[in-house]
Design an enzyme around this catalytic site. Structure first.
Site, PDB file in Angstrom:
ATOM      1  N   LYS A   1      -3.816  10.642   5.381  1.00 22.81           N
ATOM      2  CA  LYS A   1      -3.520   9.801   6.533  1.00 22.81           C
ATOM      3  C   LYS A   1      -2.507  10.570   7.380  1.00 22.81           C
ATOM      4  CE  LYS A   1      -3.935   6.840   2.748  1.00 22.81           C
ATOM      5  NZ  LYS A   1      -5.315   6.481   2.814  1.00 22.81           N
TER       6      LYS A   1
ATOM      7  N   LYS B   1       3.287   4.488  -1.007  1.00 24.56           N
ATOM      8  CA  LYS B   1       3.339   5.495  -2.068  1.00 24.56           C
ATOM      9  C   LYS B   1       4.644   6.268  -1.901  1.00 24.56           C
ATOM     10  CE  LYS B   1      -1.342   4.990  -1.389  1.00 24.56           C
ATOM     11  NZ  LYS B   1      -1.923   4.127  -0.380  1.00 24.56           N
TER      12      LYS B   1
ATOM     13  N   HIS C   1      -8.737  11.672   1.849  1.00 25.69           N
ATOM     14  CA  HIS C   1      -7.952  10.441   1.780  1.00 25.69           C
ATOM     15  C   HIS C   1      -6.645  10.586   2.551  1.00 25.69           C
ATOM     16  CE1 HIS C   1      -5.580   7.275  -0.522  1.00 25.69           C
ATOM     17  NE2 HIS C   1      -6.687   6.616  -0.231  1.00 25.69           N
TER      18      HIS C   1
ATOM     19  N   ASP D   1      16.891  10.514  -8.267  1.00 27.66           N
ATOM     20  CA  ASP D   1      18.335  10.779  -8.155  1.00 27.66           C
ATOM     21  C   ASP D   1      18.852  10.702  -6.727  1.00 27.66           C
ATOM     22  OD1 ASP D   1      18.635  11.039 -10.860  1.00 27.66           O
ATOM     23  OD2 ASP D   1      18.575  13.228 -10.868  1.00 27.66           O
TER      24      ASP D   1
ATOM     25  N   ASP E   1       0.210  19.010  18.837  1.00 27.64           N
ATOM     26  CA  ASP E   1       0.668  20.296  19.385  1.00 27.64           C
ATOM     27  C   ASP E   1       1.232  21.224  18.313  1.00 27.64           C
ATOM     28  OD1 ASP E   1      -0.093  19.320  21.815  1.00 27.64           O
ATOM     29  OD2 ASP E   1       1.941  18.882  22.522  1.00 27.64           O
TER      30      ASP E   1
ATOM     31  N   HIS F   1       0.818  -1.215   0.000  1.00 29.16           N
ATOM     32  CA  HIS F   1       0.000   0.000   0.000  1.00 29.16           C
ATOM     33  C   HIS F   1       0.853   1.267   0.000  1.00 29.16           C
ATOM     34  CE1 HIS F   1      -3.309   2.600   1.881  1.00 29.16           C
ATOM     35  NE2 HIS F   1      -3.868   2.099   0.803  1.00 29.16           N
TER      36      HIS F   1
END
Length: 476
Positions: free
Chosen positions: A396, A220, A394, A225, A401, A218
């Protein structure tokens, strides 16, 4: 054989199978009980559902090679572990000091080395994020490494593949890793990548056993470079630009320049080596000197079925317990276990401003209805909850603080905590924290608060949906 004998055999088989679930699988007790209900009440169908969604007999065998590769990561970081675990060590950014316990816990349970010299940009809009990614791809001179759960065969997906193919023609090393099920679900196929492979680029398909819903990659991640990296919640597809059926797409991603890019690179190489069998060593071309572009400390934390514990979840919990003023969470799927629920409840009872934002519409109905019920459980402790009404959220994220937090691919649910391969960036910097907190507050303007009164007045049909969804939520 008459029907009664056949039914008796099926029932006996289910009893034996249930014993295996309880005693040999060593599942979470709540999940085990949920599967027992499925096996007993849906005898034949339950067996096949378990094979697809729940079975993990071969987990150790499947990931033996990957664990050996991960040993290389732990060996490289051994020296840094000793230095940073020393209580006399000082952080270059003083803002990290209150989170020493979080940093050390993630170092010890995930080999998550703290990279202190980073410049971090925050993206919450798909167009901005992909404009930055395309710019980085065009500027590549040595290699481009992309790892995404979904690479759709649509306008954006084809544009990315075309950009990669153009760089491959220039002699740049291009590697694209995607999950077999995620990309299949996103209407992608190997044929969609012919332009890239014909140009000399390489593709890797993670875990092509499509009958298995669990153990998906899952993550991403993008590394260009060895100097620029991206991490967050965006996959590659038109809907992530806000042109899909769910409307505007609100997500969060980081663009990172600095030493933390090396950690993203290591994560990619470990996954690429596992998937393709092509061992890419730790050559200087993949790990160039980053310089000191910024002052944001970052840990790159990964979890999955191959990790002994749940480091991203435990990082979330440590951040919550470290909070003194506020905890702001955004997640499309919010199904916390007892440890997370207790942490949020205690923080709110202690006077911390705890807020949770979830979507107002489902992309996965069962998860959506379960999320509503779990959010509602926290209201009486003082947690404030909201549904995002301007399309689909979507992201996450957690920000504590306004000084520390996490952004990545891991949702607040059992699938991300135990069943999928995830990677998050944990940061410790008031500049980044303030930016995430500001954007959370801006989102409140297009949200509806879930109050105890509004939740109590929900329709009967919603109550039924929530009850059924919650019952099966431990199954992941």
């Amino acid at each position: 054989m008459d029907w009664s004998s056949l039914l008796s055999i099926i029932f006996l088989f289910n009893i034996l199978f249930a014993i295996v679930v309880i005693f040999f699988e060593r599942k979470n007790p709540t999940a085990a009980l949920a599967w027992l209900m499925v096996l007993f009440f849906l005898p034949t169908l339950g067996f096949f559902l378990y094979l697809i969604f729940g079975q993990n007999f071969t987990r150790q065998k499947m990931f033996t090679v990957k664990e050996k590769e991960d040993l290389a990561l732990r060996e490289i970081f051994e020296k840094q572990h000793r230095e940073l675990a020393d209580q006399s060590a000082r952080f270059s950014n003083p803002a990290a000091e209150p989170y020493r316990g979080t940093i050390l816990a993630l170092l010890r349970n995930n080999s998550a080395f703290l990279a202190e010299n980073n410049y971090v940009e925050v993206y919450t809009d798909g167009k901005e994020k992909f404009d930055a990614l395309f710019a980085a791809i065009r500027a590549a001179r040595h290699h481009i490494h992309l790892e995404y759960f979904i690479v759709n065969n649509d306008d954006l997906g084809r544009a990315v593949v075309h950009a990669l193919a153009e760089k491959a023609k220039e002699g740049v090393e291009v590697r694209l890793l995607f999950d077999a099920m995620g990309t299949r679900a996103g209407k992608g196929s190997k044929e969609a990548f012919h332009e890239l492979t014909d140009a000399g680029g390489r593709i890797g398909v993670f875990f092509p056993s499509l009958y298995r819903v669990n153990y998906r990659n899952h993550r991403k991640i993008a590394v260009i470079d060895g100097t620029v990296g991206f991490i967050g919640g965006f996959n590659i597809g038109d809907e992530y630009l806000g042109t899909g059926p769910l409307g505007y797409w609100r997500d969060t991603a980081f663009r990172i320049a600095g030493d933390a890019v090396k950690l993203l690179q290591l994560r990619f190489l470990l996954d690429w080596n596992y998937v393709t069998g092509e061992y890419l060593g730790y050559e200087q071309a993949y790990f160039p000197v980053a310089g000191t572009p910024g002052a944001t400390p970052v840990q790159v934390v990964s979890c999955g079925p191959d990790t002994r514990w749940s480091p991203i979840k435990e990082g979330y919990i440590k951040l919550i317990y470290a909070a003194r003023e506020s905890v702001y969470i955004q997640s499309p799927y919010f199904i916390p276990d007892d440890s997370v629920t207790d942490a949020l409840r205690l923080a709110a009872l202690s006077g911390v401003d705890v807020r949770v934002m979830i979507p107002c519409k489902p992309d996965h109905p069962f998860v959506y209805w379960a999320s509503l019920s779990f959010v509602a459980d926290l209201l009486d402790a003082g947690v404030r909850a909201y549904t995002y009404d301007n399309g689909f959220i979507h992201a996450k994220t957690i920000v504590v603080d306004g000084t520390a937090g996490s952004v990545g691919s891991a949702n607040w649910d059992v699938r991300s905590f135990r069943l999928n391969f995830e990677t998050n960036a944990f940061f410790y910097d008031p500049a980044v924290g303030a930016e995430l907190k500001r954007r959370f507050v801006e989102d409140l303007a297009v949200c509806t608060e879930i109050t105890a009164e509004s939740y109590a007045n929900r329709p009967l049909l919603v109550r039924v949906k929530e009850s059924i969804s919650r019952l099966f939520s431990p199954l992941g």
